[in-house]
Design a protein around this motif. Structure first.
Motif, PDB file in Angstrom:
ATOM      1  N   THR A  43      -6.777 -15.635  -4.576  1.00 20.06           N
ATOM      2  CA  THR A  43      -6.097 -15.300  -3.328  1.00 20.06           C
ATOM      3  C   THR A  43      -6.668 -16.108  -2.173  1.00 20.06           C
ATOM      4  N   GLU A  44      -5.844 -16.308  -1.171  1.00 20.05           N
ATOM      5  CA  GLU A  44      -6.269 -16.915   0.090  1.00 20.05           C
ATOM      6  C   GLU A  44      -5.929 -15.937   1.211  1.00 20.05           C
ATOM      7  N   MET A  45      -6.890 -15.690   2.099  1.00 19.99           N
ATOM      8  CA  MET A  45      -6.705 -14.714   3.170  1.00 19.99           C
ATOM      9  C   MET A  45      -6.187 -15.391   4.430  1.00 19.99           C
ATOM     10  N   ARG A  46      -5.225 -14.740   5.059  1.00 18.44           N
ATOM     11  CA  ARG A  46      -4.735 -15.216   6.344  1.00 18.44           C
ATOM     12  C   ARG A  46      -5.599 -14.667   7.468  1.00 18.44           C
ATOM     13  N   THR A  47      -5.946 -13.423   7.367  1.00 17.95           N
ATOM     14  CA  THR A  47      -6.808 -12.800   8.364  1.00 17.95           C
ATOM     15  C   THR A  47      -7.493 -11.597   7.737  1.00 17.95           C
ATOM     16  N   GLY A  48      -8.622 -11.201   8.296  1.00 20.56           N
ATOM     17  CA  GLY A  48      -9.349 -10.048   7.788  1.00 20.56           C
ATOM     18  C   GLY A  48     -10.127 -10.351   6.524  1.00 20.56           C
ATOM     19  N   ARG A  49     -10.263  -9.375   5.650  1.00 22.29           N
ATOM     20  CA  ARG A  49     -11.079  -9.481   4.441  1.00 22.29           C
ATOM     21  C   ARG A  49     -10.449  -8.645   3.342  1.00 22.29           C
ATOM     22  N   ILE A  50     -10.975  -8.783   2.136  1.00 22.51           N
ATOM     23  CA  ILE A  50     -10.551  -7.923   1.039  1.00 22.51           C
ATOM     24  C   ILE A  50     -11.492  -6.723   0.970  1.00 22.51           C
ATOM     25  N   PHE A  51     -11.020  -5.651   0.360  1.00 20.78           N
ATOM     26  CA  PHE A  51     -11.920  -4.503   0.197  1.00 20.78           C
ATOM     27  C   PHE A  51     -12.902  -4.811  -0.925  1.00 20.78           C
ATOM     28  N   ASP A  52     -14.084  -4.167  -0.855  1.00 22.67           N
ATOM     29  CA  ASP A  52     -15.148  -4.470  -1.812  1.00 22.67           C
ATOM     30  C   ASP A  52     -15.401  -3.268  -2.717  1.00 22.67           C
ATOM     31  N   GLU A  53     -16.455  -3.371  -3.540  1.00 22.88           N
ATOM     32  CA  GLU A  53     -16.769  -2.303  -4.483  1.00 22.88           C
ATOM     33  C   GLU A  53     -17.175  -1.021  -3.768  1.00 22.88           C
ATOM     34  N   GLY A  54     -17.761  -1.157  -2.556  1.00 26.13           N
ATOM     35  CA  GLY A  54     -18.110   0.038  -1.787  1.00 26.13           C
ATOM     36  C   GLY A  54     -16.883   0.852  -1.418  1.00 26.13           C
ATOM     37  N   HIS A  55     -15.837   0.160  -0.963  1.00 24.67           N
ATOM     38  CA  HIS A  55     -14.594   0.876  -0.670  1.00 24.67           C
ATOM     39  C   HIS A  55     -14.043   1.555  -1.921  1.00 24.67           C
ATOM     40  N   ASN A  56     -14.175   0.877  -3.052  1.00 25.51           N
ATOM     41  CA  ASN A  56     -13.634   1.431  -4.296  1.00 25.51           C
ATOM     42  C   ASN A  56     -14.398   2.678  -4.730  1.00 25.51           C
ATOM     43  N   GLU A  57     -15.721   2.606  -4.658  1.00 27.33           N
ATOM     44  CA  GLU A  57     -16.528   3.747  -5.084  1.00 27.33           C
ATOM     45  C   GLU A  57     -16.375   4.925  -4.127  1.00 27.33           C
ATOM     46  N   ARG A  58     -16.269   4.659  -2.831  1.00 29.22           N
ATOM     47  CA  ARG A  58     -16.105   5.737  -1.846  1.00 29.22           C
ATOM     48  C   ARG A  58     -14.662   6.225  -1.772  1.00 29.22           C
ATOM     49  N   ARG A  59     -13.779   5.539  -2.487  1.00 26.49           N
ATOM     50  CA  ARG A  59     -12.358   5.876  -2.494  1.00 26.49           C
ATOM     51  C   ARG A  59     -11.792   5.886  -1.075  1.00 26.49           C
ATOM     52  N   SER A  60     -12.140   4.826  -0.343  1.00 21.96           N
ATOM     53  CA  SER A  60     -11.716   4.712   1.059  1.00 21.96           C
ATOM     54  C   SER A  60     -10.219   4.428   1.140  1.00 21.96           C
ATOM     55  N   ASN A  61      -9.616   4.988   2.176  1.00 21.43           N
ATOM     56  CA  ASN A  61      -8.182   4.772   2.405  1.00 21.43           C
ATOM     57  C   ASN A  61      -7.970   3.464   3.171  1.00 21.43           C
ATOM     58  N   VAL A  62      -8.164   2.359   2.474  1.00 24.08           N
ATOM     59  CA  VAL A  62      -7.972   1.045   3.079  1.00 24.08           C
ATOM     60  C   VAL A  62      -6.935   0.293   2.247  1.00 24.08           C
ATOM     61  N   ALA A  63      -6.425  -0.794   2.824  1.00 23.14           N
ATOM     62  CA  ALA A  63      -5.394  -1.563   2.115  1.00 23.14           C
ATOM     63  C   ALA A  63      -5.409  -3.001   2.593  1.00 23.14           C
ATOM     64  N   VAL A  64      -4.939  -3.878   1.715  1.00 24.76           N
ATOM     65  CA  VAL A  64      -4.691  -5.287   2.031  1.00 24.76           C
ATOM     66  C   VAL A  64      -3.195  -5.525   1.857  1.00 24.76           C
ATOM     67  N   LEU A  65      -2.604  -6.201   2.824  1.00 23.07           N
ATOM     68  CA  LEU A  65      -1.162  -6.432   2.792  1.00 23.07           C
ATOM     69  C   LEU A  65      -0.839  -7.853   2.328  1.00 23.07           C
ATOM     70  N   GLY A  66       0.215  -7.967   1.528  1.00 21.93           N
ATOM     71  CA  GLY A  66       0.785  -9.273   1.268  1.00 21.93           C
ATOM     72  C   GLY A  66       1.505  -9.766   2.498  1.00 21.93           C
ATOM     73  N   PRO A  67       1.704 -11.086   2.650  1.00 21.12           N
ATOM     74  CA  PRO A  67       2.327 -11.596   3.880  1.00 21.12           C
ATOM     75  C   PRO A  67       3.749 -11.068   4.104  1.00 21.12           C
ATOM     76  N   ALA A  68       4.523 -10.922   3.034  1.00 18.71           N
ATOM     77  CA  ALA A  68       5.877 -10.400   3.192  1.00 18.71           C
ATOM     78  C   ALA A  68       5.850  -8.938   3.618  1.00 18.71           C
ATOM     79  N   ALA A  69       4.951  -8.130   3.038  1.00 16.56           N
ATOM     80  CA  ALA A  69       4.836  -6.729   3.427  1.00 16.56           C
ATOM     81  C   ALA A  69       4.355  -6.598   4.867  1.00 16.56           C
ATOM     82  N   ALA A  70       3.410  -7.452   5.275  1.00 14.67           N
ATOM     83  CA  ALA A  70       2.917  -7.400   6.659  1.00 14.67           C
ATOM     84  C   ALA A  70       4.027  -7.739   7.640  1.00 14.67           C
ATOM     85  N   GLN A  71       4.884  -8.691   7.287  1.00 13.15           N
ATOM     86  CA  GLN A  71       5.975  -9.056   8.176  1.00 13.15           C
ATOM     87  C   GLN A  71       6.967  -7.903   8.330  1.00 13.15           C
ATOM     88  N   ARG A  72       7.271  -7.220   7.238  1.00 10.33           N
ATOM     89  CA  ARG A  72       8.219  -6.110   7.308  1.00 10.33           C
ATOM     90  C   ARG A  72       7.659  -4.960   8.144  1.00 10.33           C
TER      91      ARG A  72
END
Length: 433
Positions: A174-203
């Protein structure tokens, strides 16, 4: 019979010539009268014929120059482009392995991929990155970027939600346009975070993440931490909402990962494809199916053959045009030099001498065109490769073969005009002059 007077004028003396002596005399006279035509003479006459019309020589050779240049350029570009295609294949398809559970039908899953699939696979030698991916069933919930539901429905969209482990982003490049990807800490803590695809972000109308924008999938809120720019694999993520597996388990009841994506080192895909099912399910690895790329060498050959065939046809057509140009101009030259040919025949030049001169002229024209065309073709290949940051690829024998091919084309193209010139009768040519 020949008469000769003796010293005594009153007694003429008659001398008889034998038939054999007469025959040998005629042969000697024929040898004396027949002009010689050496290779040196042929070279001089051909050079004079070519340089006597420098403009016509340049225009005639131009057809061969274009044909040979097109042939060399197309073959070289085909090899260069084929090399780039194969290199791209090696970098993407040849390093990708996908693991999926075996299914007996569309509803029953007979095996389960473990949640810790990523650390299990990362211990295998040859694995660059690995991650899990699962389509999340959100029970028809729509996504929106505002907390209040608009009764008109213009702010809600049906956007796919995908659960992923952090290693998936590396496995699919993947290549990021802005921001960052979630890491293993987010996964273990089951954080309510998300990364958007460019088409989804536009919508959803989100183009930056510095103010921690939130979106809603049904009644569940998610904080956006990054927006993708592009992916080399799994293009469906470009229009999806990607959340950690931990959040998918808590919010939407995800039962198990659906598939595993692995990025391997070049040449290790088949090895990892055999080892990964055992690493994920040691008790019964046969319940997992590994998808590995086809044999690179076979695909390399198929791609190279297809590209070469296409460009060779184009180069052959260009070369045919050059050959027709030489034949046409040589034939016109024969017609214009008919008086000259008749004069040479009248002075004793044989048919083969006339034919040889025009053959040499057309062959030299083709040779010059082949030499110049090969040089231009090589420069075209280097220029295109440099403009695209490619590595130029060209067989070492091709420039020499192309130059020789130009000479052969000139020889073949001049065959009929030279034969036509050799058939001209002296009396007809001189009468027409």
């Amino acid at each position: 019979m020949k008469k000769r007077e003796s010293n005594d004028a009153r007694e003429p003396v008659t001398i008889a010539m034998k038939p054999a002596d007469a025959k040998s005399g005629e042969s000697a006279a024929r040898k004396i009268n027949r002009p010689s035509f050496s290779f040196r003479d042929l070279a001089i006459e051909s050079t004079a014929g070519l340089l006597g019309r420098p403009g016509r020589l340049a225009l005639t050779a131009l057809g061969t120059v274009l044909g040979i240049a097109a042939l060399v350029a197309t073959v070289g570009i085909a090899e260069t482009a084929g090399n780039q295609i194969v290199t791209r294949f090696d970098e993407l398809a040849a390093t990708r392995v996908t693991i999926r559970p075996e299914r007996t039908d569309s509803r029953t899953q007979t095996s389960t991929i473990p949640w810790n699939a990523e650390p299990r696979l990362s211990r295998l030698n040859g694995v660059v990155s690995a991650g899990t991916k699962s389509d999340v069933d959100v029970a028809g919930a729509l996504a929106r970027s505002v907390p209040v539901i608009d009764p008109t429905g213009t702010t809600e969209f049906a956007i796919p939600v995908v659960a992923a482990s952090p290693g998936l982003f590396g496995a699919i490049r993947t290549e990021m346009r802005t921001g960052r990807i979630f890491d293993e800490g987010h996964n273990e803590r089951r954080s309510n975070v998300a990364v958007l695809g460019p088409a989804a972000a536009q919508r959803l109308g989100i183009n930056r993440v510095d103010h921690q924008p939130a979106i809603f999938v049904g009644e569940q809120s998610l904080i956006i931490v990054g927006i993708l720019d592009d992916v080399a694999r799994e293009a469906d993520l470009l229009s999806s909402i990607i959340i950690p597996e931990g959040a998918a388990r808590d919010l939407f009841g995800l039962q198990a990962p659906a598939e595993v994506h692995i990025e391997t080192e070049v040449g290790a895909a088949r090895l990892i494809g055999g080892q990964a099912p055992t690493a994920l399910d040691p008790n019964d690895p046969s319940r997992l199916i590994a998808s590995v790329p086809p044999e690179p060498q076979r695909v390399r050959g198929d791609v190279q053959d297809d590209v070469d065939s296409l460009f060779l046809v184009l180069g052959g057509v260009s070369l045919l045009v050059g050959a027709l140009g030489i034949a046409n101009v040589t034939l016109v030259s024969v017609l214009e030099r008919t008086p000259e040919i008749g004069l040479r025949r009248a002075l004793g030049a044989a048919r083969r001498h006339i034919a040889a001169q025009f053959l040499v002229e057309s062959t030299v024209t083709g040779l010059l065109g082949g030499l110049i065309g090969s040089s231009i073709g090589i420069m075209i290949i280097v220029g295109i490769a440099a403009s695209n940051e490619w590595t130029p690829v060209l067989a070492s024998w091709l420039p020499f073969a192309a130059t020789g091919l130009g000479a052969v084309i000139g020889l073949l193209a001049g065959t009929y005009p030279s034969w036509r010139a050799s058939r001209i009768e002296p009396i007809t040519a001189l009468r027409g002059a």
